[in-house]
Design an enzyme around this catalytic site. Structure first.
Site, short mmCIF file in Angstrom:
data_model
loop_
_atom_site.label_atom_id
_atom_site.label_comp_id
_atom_site.label_asym_id
_atom_site.label_seq_id
_atom_site.Cartn_x
_atom_site.Cartn_y
_atom_site.Cartn_z
N ALA A 66 0.85 -1.18 0.00
CA ALA A 66 0.00 0.00 0.00
C ALA A 66 0.89 1.24 0.00
O ALA A 66 2.04 1.18 0.43
CB ALA A 66 -0.87 -0.01 1.25
N GLU A 108 -0.48 -9.61 -1.19
CA GLU A 108 -1.90 -9.96 -1.04
C GLU A 108 -2.60 -9.99 -2.39
O GLU A 108 -3.39 -10.89 -2.67
CB GLU A 108 -2.57 -8.96 -0.09
CG GLU A 108 -2.06 -9.10 1.34
CD GLU A 108 -2.61 -8.04 2.27
OE1 GLU A 108 -2.33 -6.86 2.02
OE2 GLU A 108 -3.30 -8.40 3.23
C1 3H9 Z 1 0.46 -2.57 3.23
O1 3H9 Z 1 0.74 -2.98 2.15
C2 3H9 Z 1 -0.85 -2.79 3.90
C3 3H9 Z 1 -1.72 -3.77 3.20
O2 3H9 Z 1 -1.75 -5.01 3.86
C4 3H9 Z 1 -3.12 -3.22 3.25
C5 3H9 Z 1 -3.76 -3.12 1.96
C6 3H9 Z 1 -5.18 -2.64 2.09
N1 3H9 Z 1 4.54 3.59 0.17
O3 3H9 Z 1 13.22 2.17 0.66
P1 3H9 Z 1 13.65 2.97 -0.50
C7 3H9 Z 1 9.28 5.15 -1.12
S1 3H9 Z 1 1.53 -1.64 4.14
C8 3H9 Z 1 5.00 4.82 -0.10
O4 3H9 Z 1 14.57 4.11 -0.26
P2 3H9 Z 1 14.90 0.63 -1.62
C9 3H9 Z 1 10.31 5.53 -0.08
O5 3H9 Z 1 9.78 6.39 0.88
C10 3H9 Z 1 2.96 -1.47 3.11
N2 3H9 Z 1 6.29 5.10 -0.41
O6 3H9 Z 1 14.24 2.06 -1.67
C11 3H9 Z 1 11.38 6.19 -0.94
O7 3H9 Z 1 10.96 7.50 -1.21
P3 3H9 Z 1 12.04 8.69 -1.32
C12 3H9 Z 1 3.79 -2.67 3.19
C13 3H9 Z 1 7.14 4.07 -0.44
O8 3H9 Z 1 15.19 0.25 -3.00
C14 3H9 Z 1 11.30 5.40 -2.24
O9 3H9 Z 1 10.02 4.78 -2.26
N3 3H9 Z 1 4.99 -2.46 2.43
C15 3H9 Z 1 6.72 2.77 -0.15
O10 3H9 Z 1 15.98 0.60 -0.60
C16 3H9 Z 1 12.37 4.33 -2.36
O11 3H9 Z 1 12.32 3.50 -1.20
C17 3H9 Z 1 6.14 -2.05 2.97
O12 3H9 Z 1 6.23 -1.80 4.16
C18 3H9 Z 1 5.37 2.53 0.16
N4 3H9 Z 1 4.88 1.30 0.42
O13 3H9 Z 1 13.77 -0.35 -1.05
C19 3H9 Z 1 7.30 -1.94 2.04
N5 3H9 Z 1 7.80 1.94 -0.23
O14 3H9 Z 1 12.90 8.30 -2.48
C20 3H9 Z 1 8.09 -0.73 2.30
C21 3H9 Z 1 8.84 2.72 -0.58
O15 3H9 Z 1 11.20 9.90 -1.52
N6 3H9 Z 1 9.13 -0.49 1.35
N7 3H9 Z 1 8.44 4.01 -0.70
O16 3H9 Z 1 12.78 8.69 -0.01
C22 3H9 Z 1 10.30 -1.19 1.31
O17 3H9 Z 1 10.48 -2.17 1.98
C23 3H9 Z 1 11.39 -0.65 0.44
O18 3H9 Z 1 11.06 0.67 0.14
C24 3H9 Z 1 11.61 -1.41 -0.89
C25 3H9 Z 1 12.61 -0.60 -1.77
C26 3H9 Z 1 12.21 -2.78 -0.58
C27 3H9 Z 1 10.33 -1.54 -1.64
#
Ligand code: 3H9
Length: 691
Positions: A66, A108
């Site tokens: 999300a 999901e």
């Molecule tokens: C969910 O899914 C709830 C569901 O169950 C419910 C559904 C109804 N949203 O980490 P990075 C941004 S809860 C918004 O530096 P990497 C991040 O802020 C979600 N923004 O890169 C950054 O922005 P900026 C569950 C996001 O390559 C940029 O993207 N999911 C999100 O080291 C790059 O990110 C998670 O918790 C997001 N979801 O790692 C996953 N994700 O450049 C969270 C990233 O402006 N994310 N951004 O600073 C991660 O684990 C890592 O970001 C990922 C990439 C592995 C994807």
């Protein structure tokens, strides 16, 4: 902002429709993406020329979950469960083709598809618990149906991802792409259509076996680990329901708990922290893509606990490192400790231990720093000694090599001034145990060159650390604030709190360990010596050391230890020592409650944080919070000290500090000017402009 049309592109190959999700950087499922995907799905389902549908990321990833920035705002349809319902009702196969990550709502959605194929280096997981949440789009009910209850508990309560290979083994992924993902997904789709394969709906699979014993065991481990966090418990409860409730009832339970948690203080703090961590990576006057010098070889000076731990960080990242010490015995002892640490690491094979040990080359010869692109000094904490070391390094390091000190307290500018190239010098302050703790305070000296700073930040990330850039002052950010806590603890002991009461209050707050048990573990003699050198007197801490009680290593400190045990036991002798000092100083001891202990230890740290911001030692309040969570075990569900202060309200914080300053007759506790100003304006630290 990308328009609805462009975030999902449809490309047709034969009779297979590829819906390409294109919402950079990570395909977060924003409202725009969900709306576009719903439209594209409806159209592809209705299109008689389309026999199968493949969902695939247009870039390097499937879906990161999300869009976290949308939480806490009104939720608008189509929500992810609606998309999944659309897919499950489709009369033709819908396949998720996963490259990069399928996290949270992304996994999901994939589990809502009929089939899943992944690139070999893909990772899948449900990290919601790290945001103080449970999965909210069926993950708690679908995942256990695919991988069993025990594994689903592990993945959902722990939040860590698994590899495509493991997911395939578990049956979560049907196939690993043998070649390019898109081609493999097209071949899979054609095969499914040709074979008239059944449309598999995970919701129709039987619920997992209840596994009562495994659940009980899991729960008791969770209670020890979660340190007051609510989400892991709610995750367990919801996953367990998949074994006892029909699918739709399980789903309804998940929805209720998800909605409750999204609005909780803990989830708010963890969302804040997610972005705080990413903001900390940015340095105001340094471009995000500032070039960093590659590090092919490193050297660490000093084979003590810190030096050995830092060498392990390099070996863990596959970077060869020379570990140098002047004494043969110290070097051998250091290497033996490193080996022991690897051998006791869970799941590390003997071959892997050897592979990592081979990356660490021991040396007694300082000249060996000449091959290193980065040198990290971890010798004894003494300014004159460090200056001498850096002077020597100047002549023997490679031109352009980064020369970093791991000092915890010393003045990095004075160390740099001992060299002919202060622009190459900075601090890289690792936290003990260095191979475990994620934080590195990157201390930017007055003359540190920008490319050197950029390289140190990139290197820290390569070592899988979280670097936070700070300025030069005594103790930098973390230890400078910590010293305020130590002062407060000393004062509380004098006034009547016992070590076990102080520790219980802070463990109750969410720290993994109380400050006094932690001090016993680290050893009390180092601080004692440092206080003596600075002429600081802590009557109780000093008396404990003068009694020969240096912590666990002498089986006695603030606690008593049975020989061979690390369990702190309350010690009447300590109470006697403290009572004697209080009587001599004319302090009447009283009972002090946990709430007062928390207030008296935490708020002076916040006040110091405000001074650190005024002095521009930290760039932003959230950087201070990242330092405390990753370096000192501050509970992430309380955001960090500055977030915590904001959540209390700075008016109350300032009033309490003023009261403490008056009662204890200690002007240092009076609200710092920045804190007083923000409180007066009815603002919080979060109102400080970042930029
Ligand atoms: C969910 O899914 C709830 C569901 O169950 C419910 C559904 C109804 N949203 O980490 P990075 C941004 S809860 C918004 O530096 P990497 C991040 O802020 C979600 N923004 O890169 C950054 O922005 P900026 C569950 C996001 O390559 C940029 O993207 N999911 C999100 O080291 C790059 O990110 C998670 O918790 C997001 N979801 O790692 C996953 N994700 O450049 C969270 C990233 O402006 N994310 N951004 O600073 C991660 O684990 C890592 O970001 C990922 C990439 C592995 C994807």
């Amino acid at each position: 902002m990308a328009g609805a049309a462009s975030v999902v592109r449809r490309e047709v190959k034969g009779s297979v429709a590829f819906l390409k999700l294109d919402n950079p950087p990570v395909n977060a499922m924003s409202h725009a993406l969900r709306a576009a995907l719903k439209q594209a799905l409806d159209a592809a389902i209705a299109d008689h020329n389309v026999s199968a549908i493949v969902l695939i990321g247009a870039g390097r990833t499937f879906i990161a979950g999300a869009d976290i920035s949308e939480f806490g705002k009104p939720r608008a349809e189509p929500l992810t469960p609606t998309l999944i319902a659309t897919i499950e009702a489709a009369p033709k196969p819908v396949i998720a083709a996963i490259a990069g990550v399928a996290f949270g709502g992304g996994l999901e959605l994939a589990m809502g598809c009929h089939y899943r194929i992944a690139a070999p280096d893909a990772r899948v997981g449900q990290p919601e618990v790290k945001l103080g949440l449970i999965p909210g789009a069926g993950g708690t009910q679908r995942l256990p149906r695919l991988v069993g209850l025990a594994k689903a508990l592990d993945m959902i309560c722990g939040g860590d991802p698994i590899t495509a290979a493991e997911a395939r083994e578990l049956g979560l992924i049907d196939e690993i792409a043998p070649g390019p993902l898109e081609d493999a997904a097209a071949a899979m789709a054609e095969r499914l259509v040709r074979d008239k394969a059944p449309l598999r709906r995970v919701r129709d699979l039987p619920g997992p076996k209840a596994e009562a014993e495994a659940v009980t065991r899991y729960r008791s481990g969770l209670d020890r680990r979660r340190r007051g966090a609510i989400a892991p418990l709610r995750c367990a409860e919801t996953v367990e329901a998949s074994a006892t409730l029909p699918f739709d009832q399980g789903l309804a339970k998940e929805r209720d708990i998800f909605i409750e948690l999204v609005g909780s203080e803990q989830a708010k703090a963890q969302r804040y922290f997610f972005f705080a961590e990413r903001a900390a990576a940015k340095v105001r006057d340094l471009a995000d893509d500032a070039p960093a010098a590659p590090v092919a070889r490193a050297a660490v000076l000093g084979a003590g606990t810190m030096g050995g731990g830092i060498a392990m960080c390099f070996a863990n990242a596959g970077i060869p490192v020379t570990l140098i010490d002047t004494g043969r015995e110290a070097l051998e002892r250091g290497l033996a400790t490193v080996r022991r640490n690897y051998q006791s690491a869970r799941g590390m094979s003997e071959d892997e231990v050897e592979r990592r040990m081979k990356l660490i080359a021991p040396s007694l010869d300082w000249g060996d720093v000449g091959a290193a692109d980065v040198v990290i000094e971890a010798v004894f904490e003494d300014l004159a000694l460090k200056q001498e070391v850096f002077k020597k390094l100047d002549a023997i390091t490679k031109p352009g090599a980064i020369v970093a000190t791991n000092t915890s307290y010393q003045d990095v500018d004075q160390i740099a001034a001992a060299t002919a190239h202060p622009e190459r010098v900075l601090g890289m302050h690792f936290f003990s145990p260095a191979n475990v703790m994620r934080l590195v305070e990157v201390v930017r000296g007055a003359k540190t060159a920008k490319p050197v700073l950029a390289s140190a930040l990139a290197l820290s990330r390569k070592l899988r650390k979280v670097p936070v850039t700070v300025g030069v002052c005594y103790g930098f950010v973390g230890n400078r604030m910590l010293s305020l806590r130590s002062r407060a603890v000393e004062r509380l002991l004098l006034e009547g709190a016992l070590p076990q009461e102080i520790d219980a209050a802070l463990v109750g707050f969410g720290f993994p360990m109380g400050p006094l048990a932690a001090a016993d573990l680290a050893g009390l003699d180092v601080g004692f010596r440092a206080r003596k050198a600075r002429g600081t007197v802590f009557p109780i801490a000093d008396a404990i050391c003068e009694a020969g009680r240096f912590g666990q290593k002498t089986n006695a400190g603030y606690y008593h230890y049975e020989s061979g045990s690390r369990a702190p036991l309350a010690d009447p002798e300590v109470e006697r020592i403290i009572a004697g000092i209080a009587a001599r100083m004319g302090v009447r001891r009283r009972t002090i409650g946990a709430a007062e202990i928390v207030e008296r230890t935490m708020l002076p740290m916040v006040n110091e944080g405000a001074r650190i911001l005024e002095e521009k030692i930290a760039q932003r309040p959230s950087d201070i919070d990242v330092i405390w969570v990753y370096g000192y075990g501050w509970p992430v569900y309380r955001g960090g000290p500055m977030f915590y202060a904001d959540s209390i309200g700075l008016r109350d914080v300032a009033a309490t500090l003023a009261e403490q300053a008056r009662k204890l007759d200690d002007a240092a506790l009076a609200p710092a000017p920045l804190l007083a100003r923000l409180a007066g304006e009815g603002k919080g630290f979060h109102d400080l402009v970042d930029g």
